[in-house]
Write a protein that holds these residues in place. Structure first.
Motif, PDB file in Angstrom:
ATOM      1  N   ILE A 228       0.834  -1.179  -0.018  1.00  0.00           N
ATOM      2  CA  ILE A 228      -0.098  -0.043   0.076  1.00  0.00           C
ATOM      3  C   ILE A 228       0.741   1.103   0.030  1.00  0.00           C
ATOM      4  N   GLY A 229       1.958   1.247   0.624  1.00  0.00           N
ATOM      5  CA  GLY A 229       2.808   2.535   0.648  1.00  0.00           C
ATOM      6  C   GLY A 229       3.500   2.614  -0.692  1.00  0.00           C
TER       7      GLY A 229
ATOM      8  N   ARG B 219       0.417   4.252  -2.819  1.00  0.00           N
ATOM      9  CA  ARG B 219       0.458   5.505  -2.343  1.00  0.00           C
ATOM     10  C   ARG B 219       1.456   6.543  -2.809  1.00  0.00           C
ATOM     11  N   GLU B 220       2.696   5.999  -2.774  1.00  0.00           N
ATOM     12  CA  GLU B 220       3.715   6.847  -3.415  1.00  0.00           C
ATOM     13  C   GLU B 220       3.727   7.191  -5.101  1.00  0.00           C
TER      14      GLU B 220
ATOM     15  N   TYR C 182       0.711   7.091  -6.553  1.00  0.00           N
ATOM     16  CA  TYR C 182      -0.368   8.098  -6.746  1.00  0.00           C
ATOM     17  C   TYR C 182       0.244   9.555  -6.417  1.00  0.00           C
ATOM     18  N   ALA C 183       1.087   9.623  -5.513  1.00  0.00           N
ATOM     19  CA  ALA C 183       1.341  11.150  -5.140  1.00  0.00           C
ATOM     20  C   ALA C 183       2.240  11.442  -6.442  1.00  0.00           C
TER      21      ALA C 183
END
Length: 64
Positions: free
Chosen positions: A44-45, A48-49, A51-52
């Motif tokens: 998930i991390g 998230r990265e 997507y950022a």
């Protein structure tokens, strides 16, 4: 978490977003990464990265 439980988390989140009248991210590459997270091949991390980074690149494109 199993792929089935991750799928349920994603589907629940998606239903909530759409019920509030919003559209979830439609970028095909990002959605493919969501599927990798569901299958358990992406943390998930990492998702998230990525997507950022996608959001930052869009923001830069708007301000040129």
């Amino acid at each position: 978490m199993t792929p089935g439980s991750r799928r349920k988390v994603f589907d629940t989140m998606l239903a909530r977003v759409e019920a509030q009248g919003f559209q979830f991210e439609s970028d095909a590459d990002f959605r493919a990464l969501v599927e990798e997270w569901i299958e358990g091949t992406l943390e998930i991390g990492e998702l998230r990265e990525v997507y950022a980074q996608l959001l930052r690149s869009r923001h830069r494109g708007l301000h040129r």
